[in-house]
Design a protein around this motif. Structure first.
Motif, mmCIF file in Angstrom:
data_model
loop_
_atom_site.group_PDB
_atom_site.id
_atom_site.type_symbol
_atom_site.label_atom_id
_atom_site.label_comp_id
_atom_site.label_asym_id
_atom_site.label_seq_id
_atom_site.Cartn_x
_atom_site.Cartn_y
_atom_site.Cartn_z
ATOM 1 N N UNK A 382 0.547 -1.147 -0.113
ATOM 2 C CA UNK A 382 -0.046 0.078 -0.071
ATOM 3 C C UNK A 382 0.826 1.124 -0.035
ATOM 4 N N UNK A 383 0.120 2.340 -0.470
ATOM 5 C CA UNK A 383 0.836 3.683 -0.614
ATOM 6 C C UNK A 383 1.051 4.463 0.908
ATOM 7 N N UNK A 384 2.013 4.798 1.355
ATOM 8 C CA UNK A 384 2.294 5.586 2.468
ATOM 9 C C UNK A 384 1.367 7.026 2.241
ATOM 10 N N UNK A 385 1.866 7.610 1.142
ATOM 11 C CA UNK A 385 1.150 8.779 1.147
ATOM 12 C C UNK A 385 -0.362 8.849 1.215
ATOM 13 N N UNK A 386 -1.114 7.883 0.664
ATOM 14 C CA UNK A 386 -2.413 7.842 0.809
ATOM 15 C C UNK A 386 -3.259 7.688 2.033
ATOM 16 N N UNK A 387 -2.472 6.780 3.046
ATOM 17 C CA UNK A 387 -3.001 6.576 4.247
ATOM 18 C C UNK A 387 -2.362 7.877 5.113
ATOM 19 N N UNK A 388 -1.237 8.543 4.860
ATOM 20 C CA UNK A 388 -0.931 9.758 5.737
ATOM 21 C C UNK A 388 -1.895 10.784 5.307
ATOM 22 N N UNK A 389 -2.357 11.106 4.122
ATOM 23 C CA UNK A 389 -3.315 12.057 4.019
ATOM 24 C C UNK A 389 -4.611 11.702 4.477
#
Length: 446
Positions: A382-389
């Motif tokens: 999974x993409x870190x940037x998606x969940x961080x956002x």
């Protein structure tokens, strides 16, 4: 010219040195007793497994240090004399500093077991530990069996390393299920099965009593505390966690607890002395984070932060939302936000596991507001940037699930599982607005 001295050449110390150099022309000296230059500690296992050479773990060429005017000094600091601004080395040498950065990292835990310092007993943290493993477990002829004591990420790395050379491994874990203080029950049991599927002799709910040796002081066996069983072995890996490497500071004026006490500016109680990385202990926890975090990326962030402060731009350390990743043999693991081992009172959970493959996700969210709290993923990138956002913007579980395809980072040829995940989520949430399948055309047309 101000002389900045950094004790420790791990990710924290070297990041600080690099950023101080970018921001200033201050004199910089980095001291280490471990290696001449910085290397990627997380890559040690791949050297043993034959995927890379040790020199491949060093991201900077030898000319880098001279070009950037960063002095490297080999030596072991035994004392810090804060009143004189001097370091004392174990060979009796003294070394002056103006500003001191303590970045000495961690050391493997030892709990007073008889034989814990025997030949053939090692952790897996320093380069010297890798050399010990190579010496006592080069193959399955020299090492007929290895015993690993203590679960967690370092333990399973060592198990995988030894398994790659067909060395039989017995794994002693005191918890009732692997890493069950961190992972929820479902994921912990998934990892139990993965360890056993790789022919590791996993013993749960047991402790080490003692390590026995021969007349030369080399390990010959271990005794299991609960049963008294003696397990013959040629190497013992002690991987029962790590603790801050700060024994040399115990008699100094620098305040220490489990680690070096710092505030959010990473300042100690002594002016112009800072601590960063695994050895730093926050006086007050930042959010839900632990006061000591032995994690690569937080060490890097601390190095960047302290560089700004010592160069005149005093800023606080802000690690942001928790995330981490690891690998359990063939299962990749990622976590973003918080999915605690035990569900908290305000939480609800959604869990999906593939019926045949080693893949699952576990999502935590608030019962009332449905605000997304965190996610564990196993076997699905999974993409870190998606969940961080999603965490920064307080998105709901419904938003996260509906946009889960945007988070997927698996290669294009991988089979994706979002439709199955969403179908189960909708089935379990029929009282809420059912989510629509978004843009699944791109998946089904692959």
């Amino acid at each position: 010219m101000e002389h900045i001295v950094i004790i420790g050449n791990g990710i924290s110390g070297i990041t600080a040195a690099r950023h101080i150099r970018k921001l200033s022309d201050k004199q910089i000296t980095v001291i280490s007793s471990e290696t001449d230059a910085f290397f990627s500690r997380t890559a040690l296992m791949y050297v043993y497994m034959g995927h890379m050479r040790f020199e491949d773990t060093q991201p900077y060429e030898s000319w880098f240090w001279k070009k950037n005017n960063i002095q490297l000094k080999k030596g072991f600091v035994s004392k810090v004399h804060t009143e004189k601004k001097q370091l004392e080395f174990n060979d009796g040498e003294f070394f002056d500093y103006d500003t001191l950065l303590i970045a000495t990292g961690s050391k493997p835990n030892k709990f007073g077991w008889p034989g814990q310092n025997a030949k053939g007993v090692t952790g897996l943290y320093h380069k010297q530990d890798l050399e010990t493993v190579e010496k006592y477990a080069p193959n399955n002829q020299v090492c007929k069996r290895a015993v690993i004591v203590g679960g967690g990420l370092i333990g399973i790395e060592l198990a995988e390393m030894l398994h790659s050379r067909n060395i039989p491994v017995t794994f002693l874990v005191r918890e009732q299920s692997f890493w069950d203080g961190v992972l929820p029950k479902q994921e912990s049991q998934l990892i139990n099965k993965e360890i056993k599927d790789n022919h590791i002799d996993l013993r749960l709910g047991v402790n080490l009593k003692e390590i026995r040796t021969n007349e030369d002081g080399k390990v010959t066996s271990v005794i299991v505390a609960e049963t008294g069983e003696e397990i013959a072995c040629d190497m013992v890996g002690l991987t029962a966690g790590v603790s801050p490497n700060i024994d040399f500071l115990r008699d100094s004026a620098i305040e220490v607890g489990r680690g070096v006490k710092v505030n959010q500016f990473l300042e100690t109680n002594i002016p112009n002395i800072y601590a960063i990385g695994d050895c730093a202990e926050q006086r007050q926890a930042i959010g839900n984070r632990r006061t000591i975090e032995a994690v690569w990326y937080t060490g890097r962030m601390m190095g960047e932060t302290v560089a700004q402060t010592v160069c005149g731009n005093r800023i606080t350390y802000k690690p942001g939302h928790w995330f981490n990743s690891a690998k359990f043999f063939d299962i990749e693991y990622q976590t973003y936000g918080w999915v605690w081992a035990t569900t908290k009172e305000n939480e609800a959970r959604f869990y999906w596991q593939h019926p045949y493959q080693k893949k699952c996700i576990h999502v935590s969210y608030d019962k009332k507001s449905r605000q997304f709290i965190g996610i564990n993923t196993f076997g699905i990138r999974m993409r870190h940037a998606f969940f961080d956002n999603a965490l920064r913007k307080n998105k709901t579980i419904d938003y996260v699930m509906e946009h889960l395809s945007d988070a997927n980072f698996d290669p294009e040829f991988y089979k994706l599982h979002e439709p199955d995940i969403l179908a189960k989520f909708n089935q379990e949430n029929q009282s809420n607005i059912r989510l629509k399948k978004r843009s699944w055309t791109r998946i089904f047309n692959r």
